[in-house]
Design a protein around this motif. Structure first.
Motif, PDB file in Angstrom:
ATOM      1  N   ALA A  53      45.302  38.930  71.775  1.00 23.47           N
ATOM      2  CA  ALA A  53      44.209  39.886  71.614  1.00 23.47           C
ATOM      3  C   ALA A  53      44.422  41.191  72.369  1.00 23.47           C
ATOM      4  N   GLU A  54      45.464  41.296  73.150  1.00 26.93           N
ATOM      5  CA  GLU A  54      45.699  42.528  73.903  1.00 26.93           C
ATOM      6  C   GLU A  54      45.871  43.707  72.937  1.00 26.93           C
ATOM      7  N   VAL A  55      45.077  44.759  73.124  1.00 27.01           N
ATOM      8  CA  VAL A  55      45.231  45.950  72.290  1.00 27.01           C
ATOM      9  C   VAL A  55      46.497  46.689  72.714  1.00 27.01           C
ATOM     10  N   TRP A  56      47.006  47.554  71.847  1.00 29.01           N
ATOM     11  CA  TRP A  56      48.286  48.218  72.081  1.00 29.01           C
ATOM     12  C   TRP A  56      48.146  49.550  72.801  1.00 29.01           C
ATOM     13  N   ASN A  57      46.922  49.956  73.163  1.00 30.95           N
ATOM     14  CA  ASN A  57      46.698  51.286  73.724  1.00 30.95           C
ATOM     15  C   ASN A  57      47.160  51.373  75.178  1.00 30.95           C
ATOM     16  N   GLN A  58      48.469  51.521  75.346  1.00 28.82           N
ATOM     17  CA  GLN A  58      49.073  51.692  76.666  1.00 28.82           C
ATOM     18  C   GLN A  58      50.161  52.753  76.588  1.00 28.82           C
ATOM     19  N   LYS A  59      50.366  53.447  77.696  1.00 32.43           N
ATOM     20  CA  LYS A  59      51.440  54.431  77.753  1.00 32.43           C
ATOM     21  C   LYS A  59      52.786  53.758  77.501  1.00 32.43           C
ATOM     22  N   ALA A  60      52.931  52.520  77.987  1.00 33.26           N
ATOM     23  CA  ALA A  60      54.193  51.796  77.823  1.00 33.26           C
ATOM     24  C   ALA A  60      54.532  51.606  76.345  1.00 33.26           C
ATOM     25  N   THR A  61      53.507  51.357  75.509  1.00 33.94           N
ATOM     26  CA  THR A  61      53.737  51.184  74.079  1.00 33.94           C
ATOM     27  C   THR A  61      54.276  52.474  73.464  1.00 33.94           C
ATOM     28  N   VAL A  62      53.694  53.602  73.867  1.00 32.94           N
ATOM     29  CA  VAL A  62      54.135  54.898  73.348  1.00 32.94           C
ATOM     30  C   VAL A  62      55.568  55.191  73.790  1.00 32.94           C
ATOM     31  N   LEU A  63      55.858  54.936  75.054  1.00 34.45           N
ATOM     32  CA  LEU A  63      57.204  55.198  75.565  1.00 34.45           C
ATOM     33  C   LEU A  63      58.248  54.331  74.863  1.00 34.45           C
ATOM     34  N   GLU A 102      38.564  46.974  78.347  1.00 33.52           N
ATOM     35  CA  GLU A 102      37.313  46.542  77.712  1.00 33.52           C
ATOM     36  C   GLU A 102      37.534  46.155  76.253  1.00 33.52           C
ATOM     37  N   ASN A 103      38.406  46.884  75.550  1.00 36.50           N
ATOM     38  CA  ASN A 103      38.671  46.553  74.158  1.00 36.50           C
ATOM     39  C   ASN A 103      39.451  45.255  74.022  1.00 36.50           C
ATOM     40  N   THR A 104      40.377  45.021  74.961  1.00 37.57           N
ATOM     41  CA  THR A 104      41.110  43.752  74.951  1.00 37.57           C
ATOM     42  C   THR A 104      40.172  42.577  75.156  1.00 37.57           C
ATOM     43  N   GLN A 105      39.283  42.684  76.113  1.00 36.66           N
ATOM     44  CA  GLN A 105      38.387  41.567  76.406  1.00 36.66           C
ATOM     45  C   GLN A 105      37.345  41.363  75.300  1.00 36.66           C
ATOM     46  N   GLU A 106      36.920  42.441  74.659  1.00 40.06           N
ATOM     47  CA  GLU A 106      36.013  42.300  73.522  1.00 40.06           C
ATOM     48  C   GLU A 106      36.732  41.631  72.351  1.00 40.06           C
ATOM     49  N   THR A 107      38.016  41.941  72.183  1.00 37.73           N
ATOM     50  CA  THR A 107      38.795  41.298  71.128  1.00 37.73           C
ATOM     51  C   THR A 107      38.954  39.809  71.397  1.00 37.73           C
ATOM     52  N   VAL A 108      39.150  39.432  72.658  1.00 34.57           N
ATOM     53  CA  VAL A 108      39.209  38.012  73.024  1.00 34.57           C
ATOM     54  C   VAL A 108      37.907  37.321  72.628  1.00 34.57           C
ATOM     55  N   ALA A 111      37.722  36.918  68.923  1.00 32.73           N
ATOM     56  CA  ALA A 111      38.718  35.960  68.436  1.00 32.73           C
ATOM     57  C   ALA A 111      38.275  34.525  68.678  1.00 32.73           C
ATOM     58  N   LEU A 112      37.663  34.276  69.815  1.00 35.90           N
ATOM     59  CA  LEU A 112      37.206  32.915  70.113  1.00 35.90           C
ATOM     60  C   LEU A 112      36.059  32.512  69.189  1.00 35.90           C
ATOM     61  N   LEU A 113      35.146  33.439  68.924  1.00 34.06           N
ATOM     62  CA  LEU A 113      34.064  33.162  67.969  1.00 34.06           C
ATOM     63  C   LEU A 113      34.622  32.921  66.569  1.00 34.06           C
ATOM     64  N   ALA A 114      35.591  33.750  66.179  1.00 33.64           N
ATOM     65  CA  ALA A 114      36.167  33.640  64.834  1.00 33.64           C
ATOM     66  C   ALA A 114      36.927  32.340  64.658  1.00 33.64           C
ATOM     67  N   ARG A 115      37.655  31.946  65.693  1.00 29.24           N
ATOM     68  CA  ARG A 115      38.434  30.710  65.618  1.00 29.24           C
ATOM     69  C   ARG A 115      37.520  29.523  65.341  1.00 29.24           C
ATOM     70  N   MET A 155      43.751  39.087  82.656  1.00 29.77           N
ATOM     71  CA  MET A 155      42.726  39.857  81.948  1.00 29.77           C
ATOM     72  C   MET A 155      42.202  39.076  80.747  1.00 29.77           C
ATOM     73  N   LEU A 156      43.102  38.434  79.990  1.00 31.72           N
ATOM     74  CA  LEU A 156      42.686  37.637  78.840  1.00 31.72           C
ATOM     75  C   LEU A 156      41.810  36.466  79.272  1.00 31.72           C
ATOM     76  N   CYS A 157      42.207  35.807  80.341  1.00 29.34           N
ATOM     77  CA  CYS A 157      41.436  34.655  80.827  1.00 29.34           C
ATOM     78  C   CYS A 157      40.077  35.093  81.371  1.00 29.34           C
ATOM     79  N   GLU A 158      40.038  36.277  81.975  1.00 29.55           N
ATOM     80  CA  GLU A 158      38.770  36.838  82.433  1.00 29.55           C
ATOM     81  C   GLU A 158      37.836  37.070  81.255  1.00 29.55           C
TER      82      GLU A 158
END
Length: 414
Positions: A53-63, A102-108, A111-115, A155-158
């Motif tokens: 569920a981790e979103v891709w919005n990171q500087k590392a992804t762009v680099l 916040e977007n990663t944790q909302e996606t988690v 995802a748990l509800l959807a599963r 972060m995902l477990c949180e």
């Protein structure tokens, strides 16, 4: 009875039709293909993955994207050719880096509800889609990659995910087919895998029995919104060879839900909305396990190689789905051999099985710049959107379908 039109017969459109039908609506689904789930919902990686569920919005992804631009086999490939849509999307993507956690944790959470909801639907409606509830195992080849993943895991477990660290030996106990040496990994026992096409097609049949009508082989050429509802003009798609290409059908409905995948950008534009979905291409191979040895050696537990960004899902006794890569190259649907070969090579390196019979596929993921699905009403009272799920359409759709159906019900009761 209140009539709802749904554009799109992929996983989001069919699950939306299902939830609306349960609420008592008269539902009509429109799709340009002749069958359900013929685009992005046809042959994805197969993972129902709250752990991804981790979103891709990171500087590392762009680099990494910039670094990999010259490598045809890179996991992430950005075509630098100019496109207003692409570069506007990328600028919005960068602007959402601040919302990464916040977007990663909302996606988690979603995802748990959807599963849980998808499991309920599958059991209630007795849909066979090669469901395997064996969890998902992520593995890492280097100490640096693993240590970077620890904070992501925390972060995902949180956010509510149950996922724990495993050693190299523990990974081989979880999935004995793994033969390499790995630095470490994480295991999410609650996640699952299944064939998205089989599920979507099976659920479409269920909805038809519940009275949902499907208009296959039709394209939406215009949409008008008025006080009494919405009016769609439809024409035969290129696939619909039995219909006259110049014939226009009129469909009136009380409300509309757009579940159009990568076509949602253009559909929203017809309605005066801006839904900034961009197509991000992914590739897969389906390895047909035709001999007993390959069937024994192929993994049953779903895997994610974090270095190669490649996932696996076992689809019954005789198929292994292997998927990966993200390619920013517009609406191009070509299946490129230089993007398929790394998937085949990866299987040959990691498993003792035959890849002689491997079926290639490519699909376009509908991605929003913030990596969050658009599940909301548009500017107009009778227009709703359930789209933009990116690489997690299979994972999130059962939750977002229920959410958008409740929004429709609140605005336009049966």
């Amino acid at each position: 009875m209140c009539k709802i039109a749904v554009i799109g017969a992929g996983i989001t459109g069919v699950t939306t039709a299902y939830e609306l039908s349960l609420l008592g609506y008269d539902v009509t689904v429109i799709d340009k293909h002749l069958f359900p789930a013929m685009e992005t919902s046809f042959a994805n990686g197969g993972q129902l993955s709250a752990c991804n569920a981790e979103v891709w919005n990171q500087k590392a992804t762009v680099l990494k994207g910039i670094k990999w631009m010259s490598q045809k086999s890179a996991p992430l490939l950005l075509n630098p050719s100019f496109s207003v849509h692409k570069y506007a999307w990328l600028m919005e993507f960068l602007g959402n880096i601040k919302h990464y956690k916040e977007n990663t944790q909302e996606t988690v959470r979603l995802a748990l509800l959807a599963r849980q909801r998808l499991f309920e639907i599958a059991e209630k409606e007795q849909i066979d889609f090669n469901l395997e509830k064996r969890g998902i195992l992520h593995f890492y080849h280097s100490e640096a990659d693993y240590k970077a993943a620890i904070s992501v895991n925390d972060m995902l477990c949180e956010g509510g995910l149950i996922r724990h660290a495993v050693s190299n030996d523990e990974m081989k106990t979880i999935e004995p087919s793994l033969t390499g040496e790995y630095y470490g990994g994480f295991y999410c026992p609650g996640d699952a895998t299944g064939d998205i096409h089989k599920f979507t097609a099976g659920l479409a049949q269920v909805t038809q029995r519940k009275g949902v009508e499907y208009l296959f082989g039709r394209e939406v050429v215009s949409i008008s919104h008025h006080a009494a509802g919405v009016t769609l003009q439809l024409k035969a798609s290129d696939e619909n060879v039995d219909a006259a290409s110049d014939h226009i059908e009129i469909l009136d409905a009380d409300a509309l839900v757009v579940c159009g995948g990568v076509g949602s950008y253009q559909l929203a534009d017809m309605l005066g909305d801006r839904v900034n979905v961009y197509p991000v291409k992914g590739y897969s191979i389906t390895v047909e396990l035709r001999d007993t040895h390959s069937q024994k050696q192929a993994p049953w537990v779903s895997l994610l190689d974090e270095s190669a960004k490649i996932v696996t899902s076992r689809l019954g006794e005789d198929r292994l789905r292997v998927a990966g890569t993200a390619e920013f190259n517009g609406y191009n649907r070509d299946i490129r051999s230089d993007r398929i070969q790394p998937l085949i090579d990866w299987v040959n390196r990691n498993f003792d099985l035959s890849t002689e019979f491997s079926v290639p596929w490519a699909g376009l993921r509908p991605m929003m710049p913030n990596m969050m699905p658009m599940v909301n009403r548009g500017k107009r009272e009778r227009v709703f959107y359930n789209t933009g799920h990116g690489h997690l359409g299979w994972t999130l759709s059962a939750a977002t379908a229920a959410m958008i159906s409740q929004q429709v019900a609140n605005s336009h009761p049966v």
